[in-house]
Design a protein around this motif. Sequence first.
Motif, PDB file in Angstrom:
ATOM      1  N   VAL A 103     -40.550 -39.199 -11.996  1.00 42.52           N
ATOM      2  CA  VAL A 103     -40.810 -38.930 -13.402  1.00 42.52           C
ATOM      3  C   VAL A 103     -41.692 -39.765 -14.161  1.00 42.52           C
ATOM      4  O   VAL A 103     -42.666 -39.648 -14.497  1.00 42.52           O
ATOM      5  CB  VAL A 103     -39.375 -38.785 -14.231  1.00 42.52           C
ATOM      6  CG1 VAL A 103     -39.676 -38.510 -15.725  1.00 42.52           C
ATOM      7  CG2 VAL A 103     -38.555 -37.534 -13.771  1.00 42.52           C
ATOM      8  N   ASN A 104     -41.443 -41.409 -13.946  1.00 42.98           N
ATOM      9  CA  ASN A 104     -42.055 -42.082 -14.563  1.00 42.98           C
ATOM     10  C   ASN A 104     -43.407 -42.460 -14.117  1.00 42.98           C
ATOM     11  O   ASN A 104     -44.395 -42.747 -15.017  1.00 42.98           O
ATOM     12  CB  ASN A 104     -41.241 -43.505 -14.811  1.00 42.98           C
ATOM     13  CG  ASN A 104     -40.039 -43.234 -15.812  1.00 42.98           C
ATOM     14  OD1 ASN A 104     -39.751 -42.124 -16.008  1.00 42.98           O
ATOM     15  ND2 ASN A 104     -39.144 -44.289 -15.770  1.00 42.98           N
ATOM     16  N   LEU A 105     -43.470 -42.524 -12.877  1.00 43.33           N
ATOM     17  CA  LEU A 105     -44.887 -42.912 -12.250  1.00 43.33           C
ATOM     18  C   LEU A 105     -45.520 -41.599 -11.859  1.00 43.33           C
ATOM     19  O   LEU A 105     -46.680 -41.526 -12.390  1.00 43.33           O
ATOM     20  CB  LEU A 105     -44.803 -43.969 -11.038  1.00 43.33           C
ATOM     21  CG  LEU A 105     -46.100 -44.042 -10.371  1.00 43.33           C
ATOM     22  CD1 LEU A 105     -47.113 -44.710 -11.019  1.00 43.33           C
ATOM     23  CD2 LEU A 105     -46.066 -44.842  -8.977  1.00 43.33           C
ATOM     24  N   TRP A 106     -45.009 -41.053 -10.924  1.00 47.29           N
ATOM     25  CA  TRP A 106     -45.737 -39.631 -10.400  1.00 47.29           C
ATOM     26  C   TRP A 106     -46.011 -38.483 -11.308  1.00 47.29           C
ATOM     27  O   TRP A 106     -46.940 -38.130 -11.108  1.00 47.29           O
ATOM     28  CB  TRP A 106     -44.898 -39.100  -8.936  1.00 47.29           C
ATOM     29  CG  TRP A 106     -44.898 -39.861  -8.110  1.00 47.29           C
ATOM     30  CD1 TRP A 106     -43.939 -40.879  -7.623  1.00 47.29           C
ATOM     31  CD2 TRP A 106     -46.340 -40.090  -7.150  1.00 47.29           C
ATOM     32  NE1 TRP A 106     -44.786 -41.346  -6.457  1.00 47.29           N
ATOM     33  CE2 TRP A 106     -46.005 -41.085  -6.271  1.00 47.29           C
ATOM     34  CE3 TRP A 106     -47.459 -39.581  -7.318  1.00 47.29           C
ATOM     35  CZ2 TRP A 106     -46.840 -41.462  -5.174  1.00 47.29           C
ATOM     36  CZ3 TRP A 106     -48.543 -39.908  -6.030  1.00 47.29           C
ATOM     37  CH2 TRP A 106     -48.072 -40.859  -5.153  1.00 47.29           C
ATOM     38  N   GLY A 107     -45.196 -38.314 -12.467  1.00 45.36           N
ATOM     39  CA  GLY A 107     -45.526 -37.366 -13.157  1.00 45.36           C
ATOM     40  C   GLY A 107     -46.652 -37.963 -14.018  1.00 45.36           C
ATOM     41  O   GLY A 107     -47.816 -37.073 -14.519  1.00 45.36           O
ATOM     42  N   GLU A 141     -42.596 -32.477 -10.761  1.00 43.34           N
ATOM     43  CA  GLU A 141     -42.907 -31.287  -9.953  1.00 43.34           C
ATOM     44  C   GLU A 141     -44.572 -31.432 -10.036  1.00 43.34           C
ATOM     45  O   GLU A 141     -45.065 -31.035 -11.073  1.00 43.34           O
ATOM     46  CB  GLU A 141     -42.236 -30.140 -10.275  1.00 43.34           C
ATOM     47  CG  GLU A 141     -40.954 -29.895 -10.067  1.00 43.34           C
ATOM     48  CD  GLU A 141     -40.425 -30.095  -8.717  1.00 43.34           C
ATOM     49  OE1 GLU A 141     -41.172 -29.630  -7.675  1.00 43.34           O
ATOM     50  OE2 GLU A 141     -39.287 -30.499  -8.295  1.00 43.34           O
ATOM     51  N   GLU A 142     -45.281 -31.681  -8.901  1.00 46.59           N
ATOM     52  CA  GLU A 142     -46.753 -31.912  -9.177  1.00 46.59           C
ATOM     53  C   GLU A 142     -47.413 -30.506  -9.586  1.00 46.59           C
ATOM     54  O   GLU A 142     -48.294 -30.545 -10.410  1.00 46.59           O
ATOM     55  CB  GLU A 142     -47.383 -32.287  -7.755  1.00 46.59           C
ATOM     56  CG  GLU A 142     -48.932 -32.111  -7.805  1.00 46.59           C
ATOM     57  CD  GLU A 142     -49.394 -32.584  -6.537  1.00 46.59           C
ATOM     58  OE1 GLU A 142     -50.517 -32.799  -6.398  1.00 46.59           O
ATOM     59  OE2 GLU A 142     -48.660 -33.126  -5.427  1.00 46.59           O
ATOM     60  N   SER A 143     -46.521 -29.469  -8.842  1.00 44.69           N
ATOM     61  CA  SER A 143     -47.283 -28.132  -9.492  1.00 44.69           C
ATOM     62  C   SER A 143     -46.910 -27.720 -10.974  1.00 44.69           C
ATOM     63  O   SER A 143     -47.918 -27.066 -11.560  1.00 44.69           O
ATOM     64  CB  SER A 143     -46.514 -26.942  -8.433  1.00 44.69           C
ATOM     65  OG  SER A 143     -45.321 -26.786  -9.047  1.00 44.69           O
ATOM     66  N   GLU A 144     -46.100 -28.092 -11.564  1.00 43.70           N
ATOM     67  CA  GLU A 144     -45.781 -28.071 -13.053  1.00 43.70           C
ATOM     68  C   GLU A 144     -46.845 -28.903 -13.783  1.00 43.70           C
ATOM     69  O   GLU A 144     -47.569 -28.546 -14.819  1.00 43.70           O
ATOM     70  CB  GLU A 144     -44.569 -28.341 -13.320  1.00 43.70           C
ATOM     71  CG  GLU A 144     -43.367 -27.248 -12.543  1.00 43.70           C
ATOM     72  CD  GLU A 144     -42.082 -27.126 -13.228  1.00 43.70           C
ATOM     73  OE1 GLU A 144     -42.112 -27.565 -14.494  1.00 43.70           O
ATOM     74  OE2 GLU A 144     -41.064 -26.707 -12.503  1.00 43.70           O
TER      75      GLU A 144
END
Length: 270
Positions: free
Chosen positions: A114-118, A64-67
């Motif tokens: 999870v793995n990239l965007w996080g 989650e980008e916001s988190e």
Amino acid sequence: MKIFVITGASDGIGAEMARQLAAARGADAGLVLAARNREKLDAVAAECQARGAQTLVVVTNVSEESECRALVDQAVQQFGRIDALINNAGVSAQALFADVKAQDLHWYEKLMKVNLWGSVWCTHAALPHLVASKGSIVAVSSLAGLVGVPGRTAYSATKFAMTGFFEALRAELKSSGVSVTTAFPGVVATSIRHRGYNARGEPAGSSGLKEDDAMSVEECARLIVEGMNARRREVVMTAKGKLGRFVKLVAPGMVESMALAALKDDVRPH
């Protein structure tokens, strides 16, 4: 005091990196520990505090980008700076592509978030603070991000993407004073593969890889921390990994055979 933000810090490699940083630096370490499980995070934080470090626990789902952005905001609010961001959070997967049904293919996208965007979101949020401190970025990729591993098409895709992103970012940040270290662990003795997805996107419950020679979590964490401290570009941890990277350039078929040999017989394609 140096401030370290560590994602995936509730167990495995992330938790061990936190413990080692606390043991090495004591009161000179401020550790921001992020993951989804507060109970486990609190336990790791207590271990680090016992070694003299200050800690901040931030429950975070990096998909989650916001988190991700809230994690960085809370770190800066608490400590006033960030000296290192360790992008360690990740999800594994083991499934032959032909065994994945069309209705289940969506978990490939979940894995990428999870793995990239996080890592992308956390890095983007932290970057101004890291430029200010001339700090360090660590990306915990995988040997599956250097060599495609059969049965791990989704996982390899996310880790190759991560490898490419941070390689390009390293060049962009060359004059900024920010180091970018990409770590490439092989098989490490953690439960990540047991919790990773199977062909249906459910927890696998077991590993599809042979783990007789798995590296200890302690050794893996030590090598990553050493690489970060030395501001190395890359940390390839095993002799087989270093060999495979070279051989891939001159004899790619041999590397594919090596990758197949790493699979257990019952999950190997026939």
